[in-house]
Design a protein around this motif. Structure first.
Motif, short mmCIF file in Angstrom:
data_model
loop_
_atom_site.label_atom_id
_atom_site.label_comp_id
_atom_site.label_asym_id
_atom_site.label_seq_id
_atom_site.Cartn_x
_atom_site.Cartn_y
_atom_site.Cartn_z
N GLN A 139 -6.18 8.00 -0.60
CA GLN A 139 -6.35 6.71 -1.28
C GLN A 139 -5.47 5.64 -0.65
O GLN A 139 -5.89 4.49 -0.48
CB GLN A 139 -6.01 6.86 -2.77
CG GLN A 139 -7.00 7.69 -3.56
CD GLN A 139 -6.72 7.64 -5.05
OE1 GLN A 139 -6.38 6.60 -5.61
NE2 GLN A 139 -6.84 8.78 -5.73
N GLU A 140 -4.24 6.02 -0.30
CA GLU A 140 -3.31 5.06 0.28
C GLU A 140 -3.79 4.55 1.63
O GLU A 140 -3.66 3.35 1.93
CB GLU A 140 -1.92 5.70 0.41
CG GLU A 140 -0.80 4.72 0.74
CD GLU A 140 -0.67 4.46 2.23
OE1 GLU A 140 -0.12 3.39 2.59
OE2 GLU A 140 -1.13 5.30 3.03
N ILE A 141 -4.37 5.42 2.44
CA ILE A 141 -4.89 5.00 3.75
C ILE A 141 -6.03 4.00 3.58
O ILE A 141 -6.11 3.00 4.31
CB ILE A 141 -5.34 6.24 4.56
CG1 ILE A 141 -4.11 7.04 5.02
CG2 ILE A 141 -6.17 5.81 5.77
CD1 ILE A 141 -4.44 8.37 5.66
N ILE A 142 -6.90 4.23 2.60
CA ILE A 142 -7.99 3.29 2.33
C ILE A 142 -7.41 1.92 1.95
O ILE A 142 -7.86 0.87 2.45
CB ILE A 142 -8.90 3.83 1.21
CG1 ILE A 142 -9.68 5.05 1.71
CG2 ILE A 142 -9.86 2.74 0.73
CD1 ILE A 142 -10.43 5.79 0.62
N ILE A 143 -6.39 1.93 1.09
CA ILE A 143 -5.76 0.68 0.67
C ILE A 143 -5.10 -0.01 1.86
O ILE A 143 -5.23 -1.23 2.05
CB ILE A 143 -4.71 0.94 -0.43
CG1 ILE A 143 -5.38 1.49 -1.70
CG2 ILE A 143 -3.92 -0.32 -0.76
CD1 ILE A 143 -4.40 2.05 -2.72
N ALA A 144 -4.41 0.76 2.70
CA ALA A 144 -3.68 0.19 3.84
C ALA A 144 -4.62 -0.44 4.87
O ALA A 144 -4.27 -1.43 5.51
CB ALA A 144 -2.82 1.27 4.50
N PRO A 174 0.81 -1.22 0.00
CA PRO A 174 0.00 0.00 0.00
C PRO A 174 0.84 1.27 0.00
O PRO A 174 0.53 2.23 -0.71
CB PRO A 174 -0.81 -0.14 1.30
CG PRO A 174 -0.97 -1.61 1.48
CD PRO A 174 0.34 -2.21 1.01
N TRP A 175 1.91 1.27 0.77
CA TRP A 175 2.85 2.39 0.84
C TRP A 175 3.37 2.73 -0.57
O TRP A 175 3.35 3.90 -1.00
CB TRP A 175 3.99 1.96 1.75
CG TRP A 175 5.06 2.92 2.13
CD1 TRP A 175 5.40 4.09 1.53
CD2 TRP A 175 5.95 2.76 3.23
NE1 TRP A 175 6.46 4.67 2.18
CE2 TRP A 175 6.82 3.87 3.23
CE3 TRP A 175 6.12 1.78 4.21
CZ2 TRP A 175 7.84 4.02 4.17
CZ3 TRP A 175 7.12 1.93 5.15
CH2 TRP A 175 7.97 3.04 5.12
#
Length: 341
Positions: free
Chosen positions: A273-278, A43-44
């Motif tokens: 978006q990255e936080i949602i993926i993480a 995700p990062w």
């Protein structure tokens, strides 16, 4: 004379037009190096790709960002990344608060054991007064912080046994990140913590040189740590690892205000978006990522609040010691914001 005046007027018009172009192309680099310490499959790393793509599209290629994954710009030592950004060796980065904490002591806040019990607690810090204070601190150190991302809550895995109590950790040789705070936490728990880079950690796990490690589930799964003997996984949410999107100060100053605005807004969007993926698939035992991990023969143990409290009690002296070093006022603000979340 008329012809000369025409040529002169045309030259002046061209000069005026050039001065108003959205980017002084001569001052812009052909490529800007964006550092991350993991691969783009995590995700990062996906956040880095999203940011670079958004910036390239919205600046029509004026700002061309290339992602350099896996500590390739810092010779494998992730704790050197922040220094490299300040020195201009790296143009941009999405960095871990843990990895940057040796240079910015206040970032150790997120590593205080059992400070943040849930995702709203993390959000209360990064999106509130604490986050603003930390960005102000970073701004005085030669970088321009733009947005928050997330590596996630760090969980404990090992090859020896199920971990439910502090006694279960006693005597384990555990790989930890290069922060003295983590040495203190695991020493308090009676473990044998060993600092090593992520590049060295996976071979050490595979060979049995260390018994275990701690990382977010996305890292555990993405690196397939179940294939290197990490068959016991304890979910305890003891610390979290927010990420920060930054640009080197000199690089930032070389861009027009319009392009600065584009880069900032793209970072904020990529961070969201990255936080949602993480967070996807890691919030409860019914979610897909945990089921996938269990499918590899891993024993997943979700600690109860009472079990977590036992670990919190043992590590409380570490919390108190580091709270003083981080700054008592900042820690009190964090605790107040979490209580009001």
């Amino acid at each position: 004379m008329h012809f000369k005046r025409f040529i002169g007027a045309a030259a002046l018009a061209f000069t005026a037009l050039a001065a108003t172009l959205p980017a002084q192309a001569a001052d812009y680099k052909s490529e800007y190096k964006l550092s991350i310490v993991v691969g783009t499959n995590f995700p990062w790393g996906q956040g880095a790709v999203i940011w670079s793509d958004l910036v390239r599209e919205r600046t029509n290629g004026r700002i061309n960002i290339k992602v350099y994954p896996g500590t390739s710009l810092v010779q494998g030592d992730q704790t050197r990344e922040f220094t490299a950004i300040r020195q201009g060796v790296i143009d941009m980065a999405i960095g871990s608060t843990i990895n940057w904490s040796p240079q910015v002591k206040e970032l150790n806040l997120f590593s205080l054991p059992f400070l943040m019990p849930d995702y709203p607690a993390i959000d209360a810090l990064t999106q509130g007064k604490v986050g603003a204070q930390l960005f102000d601190i970073l701004s005085k150190k030669g970088v321009v912080p733009l947005a928050w991302g997330e590596n996630g809550y760090r969980q404990l895995s090992n090859s020896a046994r199920e971990v439910k109590t502090p006694e279960d950790v006693r005597g384990m040789k555990l790989r930890v990140v290069g922060s003295p705070l983590y040495i203190d936490i695991y020493t308090a728990l009676g473990a044998n913590p060993t600092q090593m880079s992520w590049a060295d950690a996976q071979p050490a796990l595979a060979s049995g040189a260390v018994d275990g490690q701690e990382n977010p589930l996305s890292i555990y799964a993405g690196a397939k740590l179940y294939d290197v003997g990490q068959k016991y996984l304890s979910l305890w949410n003891y610390v979290a690892d927010p990420l920060i999107f930054v640009v080197n100060q000199d690089v930032w100053n070389s861009w027009t205000p319009a392009d600065q605005k584009i880069v900032r807004e793209a970072a904020i969007e990529a961070g969201r978006q990255e936080i949602i993926i993480a967070r996807k698939g890691v919030t409860n035992t019914d979610d897909s990522l945990l089921k996938e991990i269990e499918g590899h023969g891993v024993t997943v143990t979700v600690l109860s609040p009472e079990q977590i409290d036992a670990f919190a009690q043992v590590t409380r002296p570490v919390f108190d010691k580091w709270a003083k070093q981080i700054g008592a006022d900042l820690v009190r603000q964090a605790q107040a914001d979490i209580a009001q979340r």
